[in-house]
Design a protein around this motif. Sequence first.
Motif, PDB file in Angstrom:
ATOM      1  N   ARG A 207       9.426  -5.331  10.192  1.00 18.77           N
ATOM      2  CA  ARG A 207       8.727  -6.100  11.229  1.00 18.77           C
ATOM      3  C   ARG A 207       8.988  -5.548  12.473  1.00 18.77           C
ATOM      4  O   ARG A 207       8.089  -5.510  13.449  1.00 18.77           O
ATOM      5  CB  ARG A 207       9.497  -7.502  10.961  1.00 18.77           C
ATOM      6  CG  ARG A 207       8.629  -8.489  12.063  1.00 18.77           C
ATOM      7  CD  ARG A 207       7.397  -9.012  11.413  1.00 18.77           C
ATOM      8  NE  ARG A 207       6.564  -9.629  12.389  1.00 18.77           N
ATOM      9  CZ  ARG A 207       6.607 -10.825  12.396  1.00 18.77           C
ATOM     10  NH1 ARG A 207       7.685 -11.624  12.018  1.00 18.77           N
ATOM     11  NH2 ARG A 207       5.710 -11.724  13.325  1.00 18.77           N
ATOM     12  N   TYR A 208      10.192  -5.091  13.094  1.00 18.08           N
ATOM     13  CA  TYR A 208      10.366  -4.678  14.492  1.00 18.08           C
ATOM     14  C   TYR A 208      10.655  -3.124  14.375  1.00 18.08           C
ATOM     15  O   TYR A 208      10.717  -2.448  15.604  1.00 18.08           O
ATOM     16  CB  TYR A 208      11.487  -5.515  14.740  1.00 18.08           C
ATOM     17  CG  TYR A 208      11.377  -6.861  14.882  1.00 18.08           C
ATOM     18  CD1 TYR A 208      10.659  -7.358  15.865  1.00 18.08           C
ATOM     19  CD2 TYR A 208      11.990  -7.658  13.882  1.00 18.08           C
ATOM     20  CE1 TYR A 208      10.176  -8.786  15.681  1.00 18.08           C
ATOM     21  CE2 TYR A 208      11.621  -9.107  14.030  1.00 18.08           C
ATOM     22  CZ  TYR A 208      10.725  -9.799  14.740  1.00 18.08           C
ATOM     23  OH  TYR A 208      10.533 -10.975  14.890  1.00 18.08           O
ATOM     24  N   GLY A 209      10.899  -2.396  13.335  1.00 24.17           N
ATOM     25  CA  GLY A 209      11.193  -0.938  13.299  1.00 24.17           C
ATOM     26  C   GLY A 209       9.600  -0.469  13.126  1.00 24.17           C
ATOM     27  O   GLY A 209       9.385   0.655  13.818  1.00 24.17           O
ATOM     28  N   MET A 210       8.976  -0.943  12.272  1.00 22.07           N
ATOM     29  CA  MET A 210       7.630  -0.393  11.981  1.00 22.07           C
ATOM     30  C   MET A 210       6.608  -1.246  12.903  1.00 22.07           C
ATOM     31  O   MET A 210       5.259  -0.661  12.872  1.00 22.07           O
ATOM     32  CB  MET A 210       7.379  -0.403  10.529  1.00 22.07           C
ATOM     33  CG  MET A 210       8.364   0.351   9.676  1.00 22.07           C
ATOM     34  SD  MET A 210       7.873   0.299   7.870  1.00 22.07           S
ATOM     35  CE  MET A 210       6.265   1.004   7.544  1.00 22.07           C
ATOM     36  N   GLY A 211       6.833  -2.362  13.016  1.00 21.54           N
ATOM     37  CA  GLY A 211       5.717  -3.165  13.907  1.00 21.54           C
ATOM     38  C   GLY A 211       4.866  -4.001  13.058  1.00 21.54           C
ATOM     39  O   GLY A 211       3.496  -4.131  13.338  1.00 21.54           O
ATOM     40  N   LEU A 212       5.261  -4.092  11.696  1.00 20.42           N
ATOM     41  CA  LEU A 212       4.385  -4.860  10.753  1.00 20.42           C
ATOM     42  C   LEU A 212       4.179  -6.290  11.205  1.00 20.42           C
ATOM     43  O   LEU A 212       5.279  -6.991  11.367  1.00 20.42           O
ATOM     44  CB  LEU A 212       4.625  -4.864   9.078  1.00 20.42           C
ATOM     45  CG  LEU A 212       4.872  -3.332   8.755  1.00 20.42           C
ATOM     46  CD1 LEU A 212       5.096  -3.353   7.155  1.00 20.42           C
ATOM     47  CD2 LEU A 212       3.512  -2.469   9.097  1.00 20.42           C
ATOM     48  N   ALA A 213       3.091  -6.998  10.947  1.00 20.27           N
ATOM     49  CA  ALA A 213       2.941  -8.270  10.903  1.00 20.27           C
ATOM     50  C   ALA A 213       3.687  -8.887   9.835  1.00 20.27           C
ATOM     51  O   ALA A 213       3.773  -8.557   8.917  1.00 20.27           O
ATOM     52  CB  ALA A 213       1.316  -8.805  11.138  1.00 20.27           C
ATOM     53  N   ALA A 214       3.839 -10.032  10.021  1.00 19.19           N
ATOM     54  CA  ALA A 214       4.535 -11.028   8.906  1.00 19.19           C
ATOM     55  C   ALA A 214       3.814 -11.070   7.688  1.00 19.19           C
ATOM     56  O   ALA A 214       4.287 -11.167   6.642  1.00 19.19           O
ATOM     57  CB  ALA A 214       4.844 -12.406   9.379  1.00 19.19           C
ATOM     58  N   ASP A 215       2.449 -11.277   8.009  1.00 18.47           N
ATOM     59  CA  ASP A 215       1.722 -11.208   6.702  1.00 18.47           C
ATOM     60  C   ASP A 215       1.486  -9.819   5.861  1.00 18.47           C
ATOM     61  O   ASP A 215       1.611  -9.943   4.773  1.00 18.47           O
ATOM     62  CB  ASP A 215       0.155 -11.469   6.890  1.00 18.47           C
ATOM     63  CG  ASP A 215      -0.160 -12.690   7.479  1.00 18.47           C
ATOM     64  OD1 ASP A 215       0.868 -13.678   7.019  1.00 18.47           O
ATOM     65  OD2 ASP A 215      -0.796 -13.160   8.118  1.00 18.47           O
ATOM     66  N   GLU A 216       1.891  -8.850   6.571  1.00 24.48           N
ATOM     67  CA  GLU A 216       1.778  -7.446   5.861  1.00 24.48           C
ATOM     68  C   GLU A 216       3.156  -7.320   5.164  1.00 24.48           C
ATOM     69  O   GLU A 216       3.287  -6.892   4.165  1.00 24.48           O
ATOM     70  CB  GLU A 216       1.785  -6.551   7.191  1.00 24.48           C
ATOM     71  CG  GLU A 216       0.411  -6.289   7.569  1.00 24.48           C
ATOM     72  CD  GLU A 216       0.507  -5.055   8.703  1.00 24.48           C
ATOM     73  OE1 GLU A 216      -0.344  -4.019   8.335  1.00 24.48           O
ATOM     74  OE2 GLU A 216       1.126  -5.237   9.851  1.00 24.48           O
ATOM     75  N   CYS A 217       4.188  -7.604   6.019  1.00 30.47           N
ATOM     76  CA  CYS A 217       5.638  -8.007   5.404  1.00 30.47           C
ATOM     77  C   CYS A 217       5.596  -8.914   4.030  1.00 30.47           C
ATOM     78  O   CYS A 217       6.335  -8.330   2.874  1.00 30.47           O
ATOM     79  CB  CYS A 217       6.487  -8.300   6.263  1.00 30.47           C
ATOM     80  SG  CYS A 217       7.161  -7.485   7.596  1.00 30.47           S
ATOM     81  N   GLN A 218       4.775 -10.132   4.106  1.00 36.07           N
ATOM     82  CA  GLN A 218       4.832 -10.735   2.843  1.00 36.07           C
ATOM     83  C   GLN A 218       4.159 -10.115   1.672  1.00 36.07           C
ATOM     84  O   GLN A 218       4.682 -10.278   0.765  1.00 36.07           O
ATOM     85  CB  GLN A 218       3.881 -12.030   3.438  1.00 36.07           C
ATOM     86  CG  GLN A 218       3.919 -13.149   2.432  1.00 36.07           C
ATOM     87  CD  GLN A 218       2.988 -12.812   1.235  1.00 36.07           C
ATOM     88  OE1 GLN A 218       2.026 -12.250   1.482  1.00 36.07           O
ATOM     89  NE2 GLN A 218       3.206 -13.497  -0.085  1.00 36.07           N
ATOM     90  N   ALA A 219       3.083  -9.234   2.128  1.00 36.96           N
ATOM     91  CA  ALA A 219       2.580  -8.723   0.922  1.00 36.96           C
ATOM     92  C   ALA A 219       3.399  -7.499   0.359  1.00 36.96           C
ATOM     93  O   ALA A 219       3.331  -7.364  -0.836  1.00 36.96           O
ATOM     94  CB  ALA A 219       1.185  -8.043   1.769  1.00 36.96           C
ATOM     95  N   VAL A 220       4.304  -7.094   1.207  1.00 37.85           N
ATOM     96  CA  VAL A 220       4.988  -6.059   0.686  1.00 37.85           C
ATOM     97  C   VAL A 220       6.088  -6.744  -0.063  1.00 37.85           C
ATOM     98  O   VAL A 220       6.456  -6.126  -1.400  1.00 37.85           O
ATOM     99  CB  VAL A 220       5.687  -5.309   1.795  1.00 37.85           C
ATOM    100  CG1 VAL A 220       6.919  -4.335   1.133  1.00 37.85           C
ATOM    101  CG2 VAL A 220       4.599  -4.327   2.777  1.00 37.85           C
ATOM    102  N   PHE A 221       6.976  -7.558   0.182  1.00 42.23           N
ATOM    103  CA  PHE A 221       7.894  -8.252  -0.669  1.00 42.23           C
ATOM    104  C   PHE A 221       7.187  -9.039  -2.143  1.00 42.23           C
ATOM    105  O   PHE A 221       7.954  -8.729  -3.009  1.00 42.23           O
ATOM    106  CB  PHE A 221       8.355  -9.400  -0.011  1.00 42.23           C
ATOM    107  CG  PHE A 221       9.577  -8.784   1.028  1.00 42.23           C
ATOM    108  CD1 PHE A 221      10.948  -8.317   0.522  1.00 42.23           C
ATOM    109  CD2 PHE A 221       9.418  -8.744   2.387  1.00 42.23           C
ATOM    110  CE1 PHE A 221      11.623  -7.864   1.396  1.00 42.23           C
ATOM    111  CE2 PHE A 221      10.320  -8.342   3.440  1.00 42.23           C
ATOM    112  CZ  PHE A 221      11.439  -7.900   2.820  1.00 42.23           C
TER     113      PHE A 221
END
Length: 487
Positions: A207-221
């Motif tokens: 989220r903060y190192g790569m700058g991904l949005a929460a929805d992008e993080c959600q898809a990854v997990f």
Amino acid sequence: MAADKADIGLIGLAVMGQNLVLNMTDHGFKVAVYNRSRQKTDEFIAAEPDNEKLFPYFDLESFVAGLSAPRKVMLMVKAGEVVDLFIDQLVPLLEEGDIIIDGGNSLYTDSNRRTAELKDKGIYFIGSGVSGGEEGARHGPSIMPGGNPLAWEAVKPIFQSIAAKADEQPCCDWVGDGGAGHYVKMVHNGIEYGDMQLIAESYHLMRYGMGLAADECQAVFAEWNQGVLDSYLIEITAEILKFKDEGGEPLVDKILDAAGQKGTGKWTGISSLELGMPVTLITESVYARCLSALKDERIKAEAHFGKPSAPPSLGEQEKSELLNAIHDALYASKIISYAQGYMLMTEAAKEFAWSLNYGAIALMWRGGCIIRSTFLGEIKAAYEKDPQLTNLLVADFFTSALKDADANWRKAVIFAIQQQIPTPALSSALAFFDGYKTANLPANMLQAQRDYFGAHTYERVDAPRGTYFHTDWIQSGGRISSTTYEV
């Protein structure tokens, strides 16, 4: 058994207690219930008007009299003094061979003491870890009983019926004497602290190192939960990231970044220090929560030192490679966390003369509990293959997994350092791994220093272990002048 007698009694009707009771009645057991507050009992019974297997009582004498022999009383109350207060009230009402079960998160040393004290009074004690939260209690928890082994056969049918099932086997079996059950639950909770911190750090990097949005993080997990990281905690992390607040923003962004704790992680760290086992990842996870609590200081410190680096501009290929690196770092660190937990249990078993079945413990954790994951099947398999396994890290499966993850693990930690993202759990896991597989550590310098200022002696690589030397570092002027101590 008399038709009007309950199979088991439960004291403490908070949510966990209520859900365990309903789980028991679902499986055909008659349950007597008691709570210090009559209102709580009345409300619970009123909510279950058609449950004919519930027997409410409003004083302990009637409650105990309503139980079939041997009487089985389970306490689901606050750990510590409250447990002892109830035990003191129950003992005069019980008979030889009756059983008291503590199902709370009690300190294992208390369970050691209670087992011994009640044995002298002819009462059997069980200290049982119960994991899975409210949902697990209702539909199938992981249950880790220990204490007086003479009590096990009487409670086994109930506990194994209500426990979660993995491969059709109950996630419940006898752990060991005295406080063994609560010790294993404590280590479970310590590993839970580690898993949660590792996931939080992985999220932070995305989220903060790569700058991904929460929805992008959600898809990854969500994607990770389909592979080797498949677990309850990864699953709920993906679910959490779906939630939006009233304004349509990620709810997680509105939650204060100051974590609480109830003490079991701290107990794990304390025990590791007492037994001399380097459970570094779990301990760092506890300290990470302590650091998070310093919210006001952290705000001032950021203003003083400046904000962390902004996320770099990443192409799709770079983004994919970094996500793979974080995935592998999380997986490898998770292996370290469990390995450290098992190291601690192994040392505790030696210290307290417990005969722990490490494969069975992994099975107990495969369903119902917070750290349940497919990963645990490999731990069970490792101990089935080699019951005398010295460390999970040297089992073939885990050795191969760590070697495969090594380069990406380092890449993720380096990226965190570059972006000024704190990763105490991911980093300490890597440091432990490097230390564990290093034949020569700089502890020789530590021993020389200790001998220099405190005459604490040292061993030599060219002498048998157990032969100790002391050098007069100051008077010898750099010349070898040693005294040998045989022990």
